[in-house]
Design an enzyme around this catalytic site. Structure first.
Site, PDB file in Angstrom:
ATOM      1  N   GLU A  43       3.623  43.595  31.232  1.00 59.95           N
ATOM      2  CA  GLU A  43       4.462  42.465  30.802  1.00 59.95           C
ATOM      3  C   GLU A  43       5.894  42.770  31.182  1.00 59.95           C
ATOM      4  O   GLU A  43       6.345  43.916  31.106  1.00 59.95           O
ATOM      5  CB  GLU A  43       4.360  42.259  29.289  1.00 59.95           C
ATOM      6  CG  GLU A  43       5.305  41.154  28.808  1.00 59.95           C
ATOM      7  CD  GLU A  43       4.985  40.612  27.423  1.00 59.95           C
ATOM      8  OE1 GLU A  43       4.347  41.327  26.640  1.00 59.95           O
ATOM      9  OE2 GLU A  43       5.402  39.461  27.157  1.00 59.95           O
ATOM     10  N   ASN A 373      -2.212  33.321  25.611  1.00 57.83           N
ATOM     11  CA  ASN A 373      -2.038  34.738  25.306  1.00 57.83           C
ATOM     12  C   ASN A 373      -2.576  35.069  23.919  1.00 57.83           C
ATOM     13  O   ASN A 373      -3.737  35.415  23.768  1.00 57.83           O
ATOM     14  CB  ASN A 373      -0.565  35.131  25.423  1.00 57.83           C
ATOM     15  CG  ASN A 373      -0.302  36.540  24.901  1.00 57.83           C
ATOM     16  OD1 ASN A 373      -1.090  37.440  25.185  1.00 57.83           O
ATOM     17  ND2 ASN A 373       0.744  36.723  24.123  1.00 57.83           N
ATOM     18  N   GLU A 374      -1.727  34.919  22.938  1.00 60.21           N
ATOM     19  CA  GLU A 374      -2.093  35.402  21.593  1.00 60.21           C
ATOM     20  C   GLU A 374      -2.163  34.204  20.655  1.00 60.21           C
ATOM     21  O   GLU A 374      -1.621  34.237  19.560  1.00 60.21           O
ATOM     22  CB  GLU A 374      -1.005  36.378  21.146  1.00 60.21           C
ATOM     23  CG  GLU A 374      -1.420  37.414  20.170  1.00 60.21           C
ATOM     24  CD  GLU A 374      -0.311  38.424  19.940  1.00 60.21           C
ATOM     25  OE1 GLU A 374       0.830  38.021  19.657  1.00 60.21           O
ATOM     26  OE2 GLU A 374      -0.580  39.627  20.039  1.00 60.21           O
TER      27      GLU A 374
HETATM   28  O1  AHR Z   1       3.218  43.839  23.712  1.00 59.85           O
HETATM   29  C1  AHR Z   1       4.278  43.159  23.133  1.00 59.85           C
HETATM   30  C2  AHR Z   1       3.861  41.809  22.562  1.00 59.85           C
HETATM   31  O2  AHR Z   1       2.972  41.977  21.515  1.00 59.85           O
HETATM   32  C3  AHR Z   1       3.116  40.927  23.518  1.00 59.85           C
HETATM   33  O3  AHR Z   1       3.958  40.230  24.349  1.00 59.85           O
HETATM   34  C4  AHR Z   1       2.389  40.009  22.611  1.00 59.85           C
HETATM   35  O4  AHR Z   1       1.226  39.469  23.189  1.00 59.85           O
HETATM   36  C5  AHR Z   1       2.142  40.838  21.380  1.00 59.85           C
HETATM   37  O5  AHR Z   1       2.497  40.160  20.235  1.00 59.85           O
END
Ligand code: AHR
Length: 650
Positions: A43, A373-374
């Site tokens: 990232e 993503n999350e």
């Molecule tokens: O790894 C850091 C962050 O943690 C990521 O961007 C996210 O997906 C998670 O909350």
């Protein structure tokens, strides 16, 4: 704080049998281990891309930061530039007739006398090495001065490399020259001097190492890629993380804006720049010099399967949670369809052609895409359904990764999982940023997962020594050893867990926002943390098929074993989280040793031990051999260690 053992409350020695027996039953092989098992999560956080893996040395090269002159300044008499570049002149940022529409700002330089100079600060300085070459390039437009002079200056203002661009005309054109530096300097600056009086326009001012990974002109920082390649990762997930989502949809990650000519990739603010009050980095933007083509290229270079994660029409649910309307989702889905064509399509298809024009006519063999993503909640599921219907209809060969939210348990997690099970999702992405003790207690997490349900991607995990997103978290041996214990359970359950990656991957020692991270670096140096070493020892010692081993997790001893059909070895990984050395008897069943074992030991009795830029190898693997005269041998396990035995067998 120094720790003697991860089990300080137990009088461990008294609980242990006189001699522990590890049994490995190769007569009853278990599930196949996917080649993707252990991979990496990239990232653009902590200056991971610009200022890190993407080795452009000029910050704000295209004058597109919110402050277009950020990182640039006129030379002053007080600057340590040895009195050069101090003639009068002026810098202003203009937008009329720009280089292109995605790059609307440029620098207009007016020298009232020859010798006017201005300087770029780089990413916390500019790191250069004695004898190395750096390509200085810029787009220039002028009807006045015919040349431009540049100098790399050490921290005292002495020139340690110079170059000149010449031959300008009245239209935007790119010019370049190569500068060789005479000294090593981690905090150099880069000054540009007008050789003649007059005005010129400048854009895309670049100083780029010639010696990149595989010598690519827009390539990646060699030492960092080497650390990644050394892990032999099964996959690389990119470009994140929350950066996929953006704080608002407007600054979500849009892959189409990251391919093609680098001057046409629109710079935007990096969502991590002021996310945390404790680590503000207002100078953090995304140039996208490292874009989707470069990610695919990196994956291919290091033998990792590419795993792009795409925005599903939702901004980060920890920030604005802005959500695209359902009738707007087709645009996001089209991005996914076009990405498949960009990666895999023929070189004469519309997006395959873009890939081919960038230098890669062969496909990149994309097999998986992450949808969001999350994310969590009903809005996510509604949007996923639209993605799933469209992607499965035209690309059933592509596996879809779906989210399980930000936590490893709880209502959101359970609701998502019951939906994924009911809708036969391919692979579910679980995240756990938890305390070391959680990792120790959860090595059996997947032992009872449904074997016929969706597969698992442990997509982001790291033991947090202090707490999630706290700046006091450390990458020490305690966190790494706990992850190792947990990873035995990931590998043992390879029929459920298809992939796993530690997160985040990279952090600039002076410009980070989030800790812990696998790899730390400054402008010239880098090192793998204790946690990186654990990732590497697992990723490089995974066989092709799990074989049962006991004990799985007992009295501070965790084991996993596999057979490697490629090398005809039996591989045993034993994680001893007790502060005591153990006398263990290894019993192999169903195979006969065909030579001595290669033993790799990682660890130290000091759980607070850390690797660092100054001491990168405090915790590093040590290799030895062990005679294997029979299928039953004594194996020593040192306190607080991960030990891998590779036994040639027949
Ligand atoms: O790894 C850091 C962050 O943690 C990521 O961007 C996210 O997906 C998670 O909350």
């Amino acid at each position: 704080m120094r720790h003697k053992s991860l089990l300080p409350l137990l009088a461990l020695a008294s609980l242990l049998p006189a001699q522990t027996v590890i049994t490995v039953d190769a007569a009853h092989p278990g599930p196949a281990i996917a080649p993707t098992m252990f991979g990496i999560f990239f990232e653009d956080i902590n200056f991971g891309a610009d200022g890190g893996l993407y080795p452009e040395l000029i910050k704000n090269r295209s004058f597109e930061f919110d402050d277009p002159l950020a990182a640039w300044k006129v030379n002053l008499p007080s600057d340590p530039v040895k009195g050069i570049g101090l003639s009068p002149g002026e810098l202003d940022v203009r937008t009329d007739a720009p280089l292109n529409a995605n790059n609307p700002h440029y620098l207009h330089v007016t020298a009232l006398n020859p010798g006017y100079g201005f300087t770029n600060a780089g990413f916390r300085g500019i790191g250069v090495t004695a004898g190395a070459e750096y390509r200085f390039s810029a787009y220039v437009r002028t009807q006045g001065p015919s040349s431009l002079h540049a100098a790399i200056l050490d921290s005292k203002g002495h020139e340690i490399g110079t170059g000149t661009l010449t031959g300008f005309d009245g239209t935007w054109k790119r010019y370049e020259t190569v500068i060789r530096t005479s000294a090593t300097e981690p905090k150099a600056q880069f000054s540009i001097f007008m050789d003649q009086k007059g005005s010129l326009d400048l854009d895309m001012v670049s100083l780029f190492p010639v010696d990149t990974w595989n010598h690519r002109p827009n390539g990646l920082r060699k030492d960092l890629v080497q650390l990644l390649a050394d892990m032999h990762p099964g996959f690389i997930r990119f470009p994140g993380g929350c950066i996929v989502e953006g704080r608002r949809l407007a600054n979500r990650y849009q892959w189409k804006k990251t391919v093609g000519d680098i001057s046409e990739r629109k710079t935007i603010m990096n969502r991590w720049n002021d996310e945390f009050d404790h680590r503000p980095t207002p100078d953090y933007f995304q140039s996208f010099g490292l874009g989707f083509y470069e990610y695919f290229q990196l994956a291919e270079d290091i033998g990792a399967a590419p795993l792009p994660i795409l925005n599903c029409g939702m901004a980060c649910q920890f920030n604005s949670s802005e959500t695209a309307k359902l009738d707007e989702i087709h645009e996001y889905i089209q991005d996914a369809l076009d990405l498949i064509e960009f990666a895999n399509g023929p070189a004469d298809s519309p997006w395959g052609k873009v890939r081919a024009q960038m230098g890669h006519s062969a496909p990149f063999h994309l097999t998986m895409i992450g949808v969001g993503n999350e994310q969590w909640g009903p809005r996510y599921l509604e949007r996923y359904k639209l993605f799933n219907d469209a992607l499965k209809a035209s690309h059933p060969e592509i596996q879809l990764i779906v989210a399980a939210g930000p936590s490893p348990s709880g209502t959101q997690f359970d609701e998502l999982w019951s939906y994924w099970r009911a809708h036969h999702a391919d692979i579910v992405d679980e995240h756990y940023y938890m305390a070391p003790q959680w990792f120790l207690s959860n090595s059996n997490r997947y032992d009872n997962y449904d074997r016929s349900g969706p597969k698992v991607f442990a997509g982001e995990y790291a033991a947090q020594s202090a707490g999630v997103a706290l700046p006091t978290n450390r990458n020490n041996w305690q966190t790494a050893l706990a992850e190792a214990a947990f990873m035995t359970g990931l590998e043992r359950n390879a029929d459920v867990v298809r992939m796993a990656s530690y997160a985040p991957l990279l952090a600039h020692a002076e410009a980070w926002q989030w800790t812990p991270d696998a790899i730390w670096f400054d402008n010239l140096r880098s090192f793998g943390t204790t946690d990186y070493q654990v990732q590497k020892i697992f990723a490089t010692n995974t066989g092709t098929r799990v074989v049962p081993s006991t004990p799985r997790a007992e009295n501070g001893l965790y084991t996993v074993a596999s057979l490697d059909d490629r090398t005809h070895e039996l591989i045993l990984t034993a994680v001893n989280v007790s502060g005591d050395a153990r006398s263990v008897q290894l019993q192999l069943i169903g195979v006969t040793p065909a030579g001595s074992a290669r033993v790799t030991t990682l660890g130290t009795s000091d759980l607070s031990a850390e690797n660092s830029l100054e001491h990168p190898d405090t915790v590093a693997p040590v290799v030895s051999t062990l005679e294997m005269p029979s299928a039953t041998v004594a194996i020593p396990l040192k306190p607080n260690t991960v030990t891998v035995f590779r036994v040639p067998v027949h």
